[in-house]
Design an enzyme around this catalytic site. Structure first.
Site, PDB file in Angstrom:
ATOM      1  CB  SER A 193      -8.346  -0.682   4.994  1.00  0.00           C
ATOM      2  OG  SER A 193      -8.921  -1.874   4.524  1.00  0.00           O
ATOM      3  NE  ARG A 219      -3.571  -2.397   0.020  1.00  0.00           N
ATOM      4  CZ  ARG A 219      -3.116  -3.528  -0.545  1.00  0.00           C
ATOM      5  NH1 ARG A 219      -1.985  -3.531  -1.238  1.00  0.00           N
ATOM      6  NH2 ARG A 219      -3.805  -4.629  -0.448  1.00  0.00           N
ATOM      7  CD  GLU A 221      -4.903   0.697   2.860  1.00  0.00           C
ATOM      8  OE1 GLU A 221      -4.662  -0.244   3.644  1.00  0.00           O
ATOM      9  OE2 GLU A 221      -5.524   0.555   1.794  1.00  0.00           O
TER      10      GLU A 221
HETATM   11  C1  LIG Z   1     -15.105   0.567  -0.275  1.00  0.00           C
HETATM   12  C2  LIG Z   1     -13.639   0.688  -0.528  1.00  0.00           C
HETATM   13  C3  LIG Z   1     -12.868  -0.460  -0.639  1.00  0.00           C
HETATM   14  C4  LIG Z   1     -11.484  -0.359  -0.879  1.00  0.00           C
HETATM   15  N1  LIG Z   1     -10.761  -1.504  -1.010  1.00  0.00           N
HETATM   16  C5  LIG Z   1      -9.431  -1.430  -1.288  1.00  0.00           C
HETATM   17  C6  LIG Z   1      -8.654  -2.615  -1.479  1.00  0.00           C
HETATM   18  O1  LIG Z   1      -9.141  -3.728  -1.405  1.00  0.00           O
HETATM   19  N2  LIG Z   1      -7.335  -2.471  -1.765  1.00  0.00           N
HETATM   20  C7  LIG Z   1      -6.738  -1.255  -1.864  1.00  0.00           C
HETATM   21  O2  LIG Z   1      -5.529  -1.198  -2.160  1.00  0.00           O
HETATM   22  N3  LIG Z   1      -7.445  -0.117  -1.690  1.00  0.00           N
HETATM   23  C8  LIG Z   1      -8.769  -0.163  -1.406  1.00  0.00           C
HETATM   24  N4  LIG Z   1      -9.494   0.980  -1.222  1.00  0.00           N
HETATM   25  C9  LIG Z   1      -8.805   2.281  -1.253  1.00  0.00           C
HETATM   26  C10 LIG Z   1      -8.813   2.964  -2.636  1.00  0.00           C
HETATM   27  O3  LIG Z   1      -9.870   2.483  -3.410  1.00  0.00           O
HETATM   28  C11 LIG Z   1      -7.484   2.761  -3.376  1.00  0.00           C
HETATM   29  O4  LIG Z   1      -6.376   3.247  -2.626  1.00  0.00           O
HETATM   30  C12 LIG Z   1      -7.495   3.449  -4.744  1.00  0.00           C
HETATM   31  O5  LIG Z   1      -6.387   2.997  -5.495  1.00  0.00           O
HETATM   32  C13 LIG Z   1      -7.465   4.989  -4.641  1.00  0.00           C
HETATM   33  O6  LIG Z   1      -7.707   5.529  -5.932  1.00  0.00           O
HETATM   34  P1  LIG Z   1      -8.339   6.975  -6.099  1.00  0.00           P
HETATM   35  O7  LIG Z   1      -8.349   7.297  -7.540  1.00  0.00           O
HETATM   36  O8  LIG Z   1      -9.652   7.061  -5.406  1.00  0.00           O
HETATM   37  O9  LIG Z   1      -7.234   7.852  -5.345  1.00  0.00           O
HETATM   38  P2  LIG Z   1      -7.484   9.063  -4.348  1.00  0.00           P
HETATM   39  O10 LIG Z   1      -8.105   8.536  -3.096  1.00  0.00           O
HETATM   40  O11 LIG Z   1      -8.150  10.170  -5.044  1.00  0.00           O
HETATM   41  O12 LIG Z   1      -5.973   9.472  -4.050  1.00  0.00           O
HETATM   42  C14 LIG Z   1      -5.126   8.633  -3.294  1.00  0.00           C
HETATM   43  C15 LIG Z   1      -3.742   9.310  -3.213  1.00  0.00           C
HETATM   44  O13 LIG Z   1      -3.145   9.296  -4.493  1.00  0.00           O
HETATM   45  C16 LIG Z   1      -2.871  10.631  -4.943  1.00  0.00           C
HETATM   46  N5  LIG Z   1      -3.115  10.633  -6.383  1.00  0.00           N
HETATM   47  C17 LIG Z   1      -4.223  10.177  -7.035  1.00  0.00           C
HETATM   48  N6  LIG Z   1      -4.045  10.263  -8.365  1.00  0.00           N
HETATM   49  C18 LIG Z   1      -2.809  10.790  -8.563  1.00  0.00           C
HETATM   50  C19 LIG Z   1      -2.034  11.118  -9.710  1.00  0.00           C
HETATM   51  N7  LIG Z   1      -2.498  10.953 -10.958  1.00  0.00           N
HETATM   52  N8  LIG Z   1      -0.786  11.650  -9.528  1.00  0.00           N
HETATM   53  C20 LIG Z   1      -0.299  11.842  -8.274  1.00  0.00           C
HETATM   54  N9  LIG Z   1      -0.970  11.552  -7.153  1.00  0.00           N
HETATM   55  C21 LIG Z   1      -2.219  11.026  -7.288  1.00  0.00           C
HETATM   56  C22 LIG Z   1      -3.797  11.541  -4.139  1.00  0.00           C
HETATM   57  O14 LIG Z   1      -3.265  12.847  -4.009  1.00  0.00           O
HETATM   58  C23 LIG Z   1      -3.844  10.803  -2.805  1.00  0.00           C
HETATM   59  O15 LIG Z   1      -2.689  11.094  -2.034  1.00  0.00           O
HETATM   60  C24 LIG Z   1     -10.875   0.919  -0.987  1.00  0.00           C
HETATM   61  C25 LIG Z   1     -11.667   2.069  -0.877  1.00  0.00           C
HETATM   62  C26 LIG Z   1     -13.028   1.964  -0.648  1.00  0.00           C
HETATM   63  C27 LIG Z   1     -13.843   3.217  -0.552  1.00  0.00           C
END
Ligand SMILES: Cc1cc2nc3c(=O)[nH]c(=O)nc-3n(C[C@H](O)[C@H](O)[C@H](O)COP(=O)(O)OP(=O)(O)OC[C@H]3O[C@@H](n4cnc5c(N)ncnc54)[C@H](O)[C@@H]3O)c2cc1C
Length: 294
Positions: free
Chosen positions: A209, A160, A279
């Protein structure tokens, strides 16, 4: 521009300025304006792994769109294909395309909400898989305008986490995905989705998480063992279904989520001697608790 409705937790103050660049030129223009005004820059994907502070986010918030959220097959090797993915692309449609083309192994990503950029930053993973090993190369633009193509092996992917720095914006990536049994992969994906529906609070806003699992254990098990399932601070609640999820019961504030998570971490530390690590990323202005975010 209110950010609460744009993030999974449905929590957080406004973005000072929100911009949706559609290609590299628009992104370069946005960054040069930010430099001119000395404004900080934050990239948001779908906001599924962030807790935006109640004070919102200062400066420029970017959400990648258009070409920067597109994906296509770059090169077909026969036994595998190279896929060009914009960092703003959503995981689930990307996986649908891969399965349609008979490319397998990345199905777990369809169970993780978010964009591909967010998945790279977090090295998103589930059900025994994670995205890092599939990454050949990542396109990076720094806030100072310099660009780089970084090989996947230099991205320092870990549990992660990745080695990308706060001043680096990921624009796209090249993946290598093997060909395989797409019917079996779809069946596996259905099973993974089913498992999630019964074990996670999918009908209440949350950011997945809250804590990383400590080595050899599960954050949810430790928090549940402290008797904290259902505990609330304001409108933030430790999920009754899964203790490593905090849910927004409606109108929760970021400071309530932080207070509840701190309480859980303190009790786990007292009882088991284990320090839980967040996380979910706290971003923006968490003024009330003096928390600078992480
Ligand atoms: C119901 C639920 C279940 C989940 N299950 C999992 C799981 O099983 N496994 C898991 O790993 N995660 C899980 N997650 C967490 C999340 O879905 C992941 O971490 C996902 O990859 C985040 O993507 P996002 O586009 O929403 O990023 P965001 O939440 O928008 O951003 C996350 C971070 O990345 C940065 N960021 C985003 N895009 C860029 C970019 N292009 N350039 C630079 N920085 C950037 C942001 O500034 C922030 O710091 C879950 C979340 C939810 C709500």
């Amino acid at each position: 521009m209110p950010l609460g409705p744009k993030v999974a937790f449905r929590i957080g103050g406004p973005a000072e300025v929100l911009v949706r660049p559609h290609d590299a030129a628009e992104l370069a223009t946005a960054l040069s304006i930010a430099r001119e005004y000395g404004a900080p820059v934050t990239v948001l994907g779908t906001g599924s792994n962030v807790l935006v502070g109640d004070g919102g986010i200062k400066g420029l918030v970017l959400r990648l769109a258009g070409e920067l959220a597109d994906f296509h097959v770059g090169f077909d090797h026969g036994g595998a294909a190279e896929i060009e993915v914009g960092a703003g692309a959503l995981n689930a449609p990307l996986v649908s395309m891969l399965l349609h083309l008979g490319l397998v192994g990345v199905e777990f990503l369809a169970t993780i909400p978010g964009t591909f950029g967010g998945a790279l930053i977090m090295n998103a993973g589930a059900h025994g898989g994670e995205i890092g090993p599939f990454v050949e190369e990542v396109g990076v633009v720094r806030i100072d305008g310099t660009v780089e193509r970084r090989p996947g092996r230099d991205c320092d992917f870990g549990y992660r986490r990745s080695g990308f720095r706060p001043e680096e914006i990921l624009t796209d990536a090249r993946l290598r995905v093997p060909r395989g049994d797409a019917a079996a992969a779809k069946h596996h994906l259905d099973e993974m989705r089913q498992r999630r529906r019964s074990s996670q609070p999918h009908d209440q806003p949350n950011a997945g998480s809250i804590f990383k699992n400590p080595p050899g254990d599960f954050a949810g098990r430790l928090i549940e063992a402290c008797g904290l399932k259902g505990r609330t601070v304001g409108a933030a609640q430790i999920s009754e279904l899964h203790a490593n999820f905090i849910v927004n019961l409606g109108g929760a504030r970021a400071q309530e989520v932080v207070a509840l998570a701190d309480l859980a971490a303190a009790q786990v530390k007292d009882r088991f001697g284990i320090a839980l690590e967040w996380e979910v990323r706290r971003i923006g202005e968490h003024n009330s608790s003096g928390d600078p975010g992480n």
